[in-house]
Design a protein around this motif. Structure first.
Motif, PDB file in Angstrom:
ATOM      1  N   ILE A  31      31.517 -37.423 -15.390  1.00 52.57           N
ATOM      2  CA  ILE A  31      31.364 -38.242 -16.591  1.00 52.57           C
ATOM      3  C   ILE A  31      31.090 -39.691 -16.197  1.00 52.57           C
ATOM      4  CG2 ILE A  31      32.511 -39.092 -18.671  1.00 52.57           C
ATOM      5  CD1 ILE A  31      34.149 -36.499 -18.652  1.00 52.57           C
TER       6      ILE A  31
ATOM      7  N   PRO B  64      33.965 -43.994 -21.428  1.00 53.97           N
ATOM      8  CA  PRO B  64      33.236 -42.795 -20.999  1.00 53.97           C
ATOM      9  C   PRO B  64      32.020 -42.558 -21.898  1.00 53.97           C
ATOM     10  CG  PRO B  64      35.217 -42.169 -22.190  1.00 53.97           C
ATOM     11  CD  PRO B  64      35.262 -43.663 -22.052  1.00 53.97           C
ATOM     12  N   GLU B  65      31.001 -41.959 -21.326  1.00 53.19           N
ATOM     13  CA  GLU B  65      29.773 -41.693 -22.075  1.00 53.19           C
ATOM     14  C   GLU B  65      29.896 -40.369 -22.827  1.00 53.19           C
ATOM     15  OE1 GLU B  65      25.122 -40.738 -20.987  1.00 53.19           O
ATOM     16  OE2 GLU B  65      26.145 -42.332 -19.864  1.00 53.19           O
ATOM     17  N   TYR B  66      29.681 -40.406 -24.133  1.00 57.54           N
ATOM     18  CA  TYR B  66      29.695 -39.192 -24.942  1.00 57.54           C
ATOM     19  C   TYR B  66      28.915 -39.428 -26.223  1.00 57.54           C
ATOM     20  CZ  TYR B  66      33.309 -41.488 -27.787  1.00 57.54           C
ATOM     21  OH  TYR B  66      33.989 -42.367 -28.591  1.00 57.54           O
TER      22      TYR B  66
ATOM     23  N   THR C 246      29.862 -35.094 -23.496  1.00 57.93           N
ATOM     24  CA  THR C 246      29.602 -36.154 -22.533  1.00 57.93           C
ATOM     25  C   THR C 246      28.207 -36.000 -21.948  1.00 57.93           C
ATOM     26  OG1 THR C 246      30.411 -34.929 -20.589  1.00 57.93           O
ATOM     27  CG2 THR C 246      32.050 -36.107 -21.940  1.00 57.93           C
ATOM     28  N   ASN C 247      27.891 -36.843 -20.968  1.00 60.08           N
ATOM     29  CA  ASN C 247      26.613 -36.726 -20.269  1.00 60.08           C
ATOM     30  C   ASN C 247      26.518 -35.442 -19.454  1.00 60.08           C
ATOM     31  OD1 ASN C 247      28.583 -38.593 -18.644  1.00 60.08           O
ATOM     32  ND2 ASN C 247      27.265 -37.667 -17.092  1.00 60.08           N
TER      33      ASN C 247
ATOM     34  N   CYS D 284      38.892 -41.023 -25.231  1.00 58.94           N
ATOM     35  CA  CYS D 284      37.542 -41.505 -25.521  1.00 58.94           C
ATOM     36  C   CYS D 284      37.448 -43.033 -25.464  1.00 58.94           C
ATOM     37  CB  CYS D 284      37.096 -41.028 -26.897  1.00 58.94           C
ATOM     38  SG  CYS D 284      37.006 -39.235 -27.078  1.00 58.94           S
TER      39      CYS D 284
ATOM     40  N   TYR E 107      33.259 -31.873 -22.958  1.00 59.53           N
ATOM     41  CA  TYR E 107      33.551 -32.689 -24.136  1.00 59.53           C
ATOM     42  C   TYR E 107      34.817 -33.526 -23.938  1.00 59.53           C
ATOM     43  CZ  TYR E 107      30.348 -29.314 -26.329  1.00 59.53           C
ATOM     44  OH  TYR E 107      29.269 -28.524 -26.648  1.00 59.53           O
ATOM     45  N   LEU E 108      34.904 -34.604 -24.696  1.00 61.48           N
ATOM     46  CA  LEU E 108      36.109 -35.430 -24.740  1.00 61.48           C
ATOM     47  C   LEU E 108      36.682 -35.395 -26.149  1.00 61.48           C
ATOM     48  CD1 LEU E 108      35.077 -38.651 -22.767  1.00 61.48           C
ATOM     49  CD2 LEU E 108      36.318 -36.660 -21.913  1.00 61.48           C
TER      50      LEU E 108
END
Length: 327
Positions: free
Chosen positions: A259, A269-271, A278-279, A290, A284-285
């Motif tokens: 992530i 984090p990227e989502y 996520t990326n 998050c 998933y988060l």
């Protein structure tokens, strides 16, 4: 298996309920007891939120007061897990997540799991923000507060000015501790519960609890602590230290899973906010994790909908994969 949910807190439980409703095969993995973080909260803690805002899956949460206590929350979430017979593995710690061509391998303290999707709902309560001063590793220092009885008749230093620090200072003083607060900023935090903040301010003003503002601990010894104040260095007699300076997510774990995190101090984090993916596809988060270092951004009441967003996306992908012509 369709889904592994890492974390058996309120949001992880909500994800399990949603998976069960949608016919998605799942396992929740929790390193401690059910709602481990809540279990480790102070024994007398009262939530800022009212009970209906802590509800998940529209299951009523009835409490004696409008704002429930820790023991009521434990009862509520435990009964949800047991009455719905959720598939949860307790006292099993996840060590790593690895993505392959066919999905994910999740390694734990008891073995290995394979799943097409993974949700990380681990919160942030496990890693305290350390002071980084000599003596922080002494047995007299704790980053977690449990019960005021332990500190009765002791000289206690409480570091911090958030809800946890204020609750600890007031409770311990009322049980007979000699309490001193060390506050890095110029005042008690503005996010402190509105019915508690006047109490701590009055106790400080009358001298029942001492407070050093714009100050920080520079050293901890067996029988004293050293603090830097606007008036210079002070040495205070001391028996115990509660360093309640906040907590942070396990960023190393997130990065190991692939992530991406923002480069700034927030470490977001990227989502995708519409799906919580996520990326890393299929990862998933959910919940407070998050928010990165913005640990005040997400709570149970404003992240419980993450479960529906994620499971809608997973179920939709499964339906699409099952269409004719799909592998």
């Amino acid at each position: 298996m369709d889904l592994i949910i890492i974390g058996g807190g309120p949001i992880g439980i909500a994800c399990g309920l949603e998976a069960k409703k949608k016919g998605v095969s799942y396992t929740i993995i929790e390193k401690g007891p059910i709602v481990n973080s809540l279990f480790n909260y102070p024994v007398n803690m009262q939530f800022f939120s009212s009970s209906e805002r802590l509800e998940i899956d529209e299951i009523p949460f009835i409490s004696k007061e409008a704002k429930p206590k820790r023991n009521e929350a434990l009862e509520y979430y435990r009964r949800i897990v047991t009455s719905n017979q959720l598939n949860i593995r307790l006292f099993e710690k996840v060590g790593g997540i690895h993505r392959g061509d066919d999905g994910f391998t999740v390694q734990t303290s008891r073995g290995e799991y394979a799943a097409r999707n993974v949700i990380i709902a681990t919160g942030f309560y496990d890693l305290p923000n350390l002071l980084g001063v000599p003596g922080e590793d002494l047995p007299k220092v704790s980053h977690y507060y449990k019960d005021p009885h332990f500190y009765a008749s002791q000289k206690l230093a409480v570091i911090g000015a958030s809800n946890s620090a204020v609750d600890a200072a007031l409770e311990c003083w009322r049980k007979g501790a000699d309490v001193t607060m060390i506050v890095r900023g110029p005042e008690i935090g503005q996010r402190v519960k509105y019915w508690v903040r006047p109490d701590i301010l009055n106790r400080i003003e009358e001298g029942s609890i001492r407070a050093y503002y714009n100050s920080e601990v520079t050293r901890i010894d067996e029988e004293s602590i050293e603090i830097r104040t606007p008036d210079g260095i002070r040495s205070l007699p001391n028996d115990f230290v509660l360093a309640l300076t906040g907590y942070q997510p396990n960023f190393e774990f997130l990065e190991q899973a692939g992530i991406r995190l923002s480069d700034d101090a927030k470490r977001l984090p990227e989502y995708n906010p519409e799906t919580m993916e996520t990326n890393v596809p299929g990862l998933y988060l959910a919940g407070v994790i998050c928010g990165g270092m913005e640990t005040h951004k997400w709570f149970i009441e404003n992240s419980r909908d993450h479960a529906r967003l994620i499971l809608d996306h997973i179920a939709g992908n499964m339906e699409a994969a099952a269409l004719p012509g799909k592998l």
